[in-house]
Design a protein around this motif. Sequence first.
Motif, PDB file in Angstrom:
ATOM      1  N   ALA A 194       0.846  -5.143 -13.478  1.00 22.34           N
ATOM      2  CA  ALA A 194      -0.418  -4.627 -14.015  1.00 22.34           C
ATOM      3  C   ALA A 194      -1.614  -5.461 -13.574  1.00 22.34           C
ATOM      4  N   ASN A 195      -1.432  -6.768 -13.491  1.00 22.89           N
ATOM      5  CA  ASN A 195      -2.569  -7.648 -13.200  1.00 22.89           C
ATOM      6  C   ASN A 195      -2.919  -7.733 -11.718  1.00 22.89           C
ATOM      7  N   CYS A 196      -2.094  -7.169 -10.846  1.00 26.09           N
ATOM      8  CA  CYS A 196      -2.353  -7.316  -9.407  1.00 26.09           C
ATOM      9  C   CYS A 196      -2.345  -5.980  -8.668  1.00 26.09           C
ATOM     10  N   SER A 197      -2.297  -4.888  -9.402  1.00 27.29           N
ATOM     11  CA  SER A 197      -2.223  -3.590  -8.729  1.00 27.29           C
ATOM     12  C   SER A 197      -2.904  -2.514  -9.567  1.00 27.29           C
ATOM     13  N   ASN A 198      -2.980  -1.338  -8.994  1.00 27.91           N
ATOM     14  CA  ASN A 198      -3.542  -0.197  -9.710  1.00 27.91           C
ATOM     15  C   ASN A 198      -2.454   0.800 -10.112  1.00 27.91           C
ATOM     16  N   VAL A 199      -1.217   0.319 -10.356  1.00 26.26           N
ATOM     17  CA  VAL A 199      -0.164   1.220 -10.817  1.00 26.26           C
ATOM     18  C   VAL A 199      -0.548   1.757 -12.188  1.00 26.26           C
ATOM     19  N   PRO A 200      -0.191   3.001 -12.496  1.00 18.62           N
ATOM     20  CA  PRO A 200      -0.563   3.587 -13.782  1.00 18.62           C
ATOM     21  C   PRO A 200      -0.028   2.781 -14.970  1.00 18.62           C
ATOM     22  N   ARG A 256       0.886  -1.163   0.000  1.00 18.12           N
ATOM     23  CA  ARG A 256       0.000   0.000   0.000  1.00 18.12           C
ATOM     24  C   ARG A 256       0.925   1.214   0.000  1.00 18.12           C
ATOM     25  N   VAL A 257       0.729   2.094  -0.984  1.00 11.12           N
ATOM     26  CA  VAL A 257       1.558   3.297  -1.096  1.00 11.12           C
ATOM     27  C   VAL A 257       0.625   4.495  -1.179  1.00 11.12           C
ATOM     28  N   TYR A 262      -1.927   3.653  -3.967  1.00  7.24           N
ATOM     29  CA  TYR A 262      -1.685   2.515  -4.858  1.00  7.24           C
ATOM     30  C   TYR A 262      -1.699   1.245  -4.023  1.00  7.24           C
ATOM     31  N   ILE A 263      -2.355   0.229  -4.561  1.00  2.00           N
ATOM     32  CA  ILE A 263      -2.482  -1.051  -3.867  1.00  2.00           C
ATOM     33  C   ILE A 263      -1.964  -2.149  -4.786  1.00  2.00           C
ATOM     34  N   PRO A 296       3.186  13.265 -17.872  1.00  2.51           N
ATOM     35  CA  PRO A 296       2.971  13.749 -16.508  1.00  2.51           C
ATOM     36  C   PRO A 296       1.607  14.420 -16.407  1.00  2.51           C
ATOM     37  N   PRO A 297       1.080  14.543 -15.228  1.00  2.00           N
ATOM     38  CA  PRO A 297       1.707  14.284 -13.926  1.00  2.00           C
ATOM     39  C   PRO A 297       1.501  12.841 -13.461  1.00  2.00           C
ATOM     40  N   TRP A 298       2.352  12.441 -12.521  1.00  2.00           N
ATOM     41  CA  TRP A 298       2.162  11.173 -11.822  1.00  2.00           C
ATOM     42  C   TRP A 298       0.998  11.382 -10.860  1.00  2.00           C
ATOM     43  N   PRO A 299      -0.008  10.524 -10.907  1.00  2.00           N
ATOM     44  CA  PRO A 299      -1.202  10.740 -10.068  1.00  2.00           C
ATOM     45  C   PRO A 299      -0.924  10.612  -8.566  1.00  2.00           C
ATOM     46  N   LYS A 300      -1.437  11.566  -7.821  1.00  2.00           N
ATOM     47  CA  LYS A 300      -1.411  11.481  -6.359  1.00  2.00           C
ATOM     48  C   LYS A 300      -2.603  10.626  -5.956  1.00  2.00           C
ATOM     49  N   GLN A 301      -2.333   9.490  -5.367  1.00  2.00           N
ATOM     50  CA  GLN A 301      -3.402   8.600  -4.930  1.00  2.00           C
ATOM     51  C   GLN A 301      -2.809   7.472  -4.095  1.00  2.00           C
TER      52      GLN A 301
END
Length: 188
Positions: free
Chosen positions: A119-125, A62-63, A140-141, A133-138
């Motif tokens: 990609a298949n196990c997370s919500n990374v962009p 979790r990030v 990540y799981i 850009p920008p890198w989304p502030k959110q």
Amino acid sequence: MDSGYSTVQILLAILLISRCKAARKWDYEPILISATSSDDSLIKLEPNIVRLGRGQYGLSARVEWNYDVTEETMVDAIVYRSSTGDESDYKLLPYSVPKQSFYDYMNTFYKDVVMKNFANCSNVPQFEGEFQPPWPKQTYIGDKCTVAGDGLPDMVPQGFYKIIFNCTGPDQPSWSLIAVFKIINKMF
């Protein structure tokens, strides 16, 4: 009769060639994963190893990302190997991500390895072409991620591998991930 034998040889050769493809010749067991952040209010990292079954492990994380990345944000990764796992036995390897801007990293290692393996196990962009850009502030799981090895070497020597990933920037938090994996060669 001679032409039939030649045809069989050609068909066997084609079959053998079609079956000869590059594939990961190693498996791994995560030993340790930890993270540090100079400011948990801007980036908080909570990685952990999860057991998926007998002898099977995955990575979850979790990030909470709450800061803006800029052109001056720099990343690098250093890889060490030890045949014994003893801290004094680790030697620097050429497998690394040289210090580079976050945006250059996104268009190289992130796109070639991180996206393909997580990609298949997370919500990374995810993106095609160049990172915009920008890198989304959110938040990540990653949930029970296993590394298929896409974008990584097909063959590596057996042993313990320590990977240290760093991210820094002016007026930004400094953070790092440290992971240790035991690599075992696969026979088939």
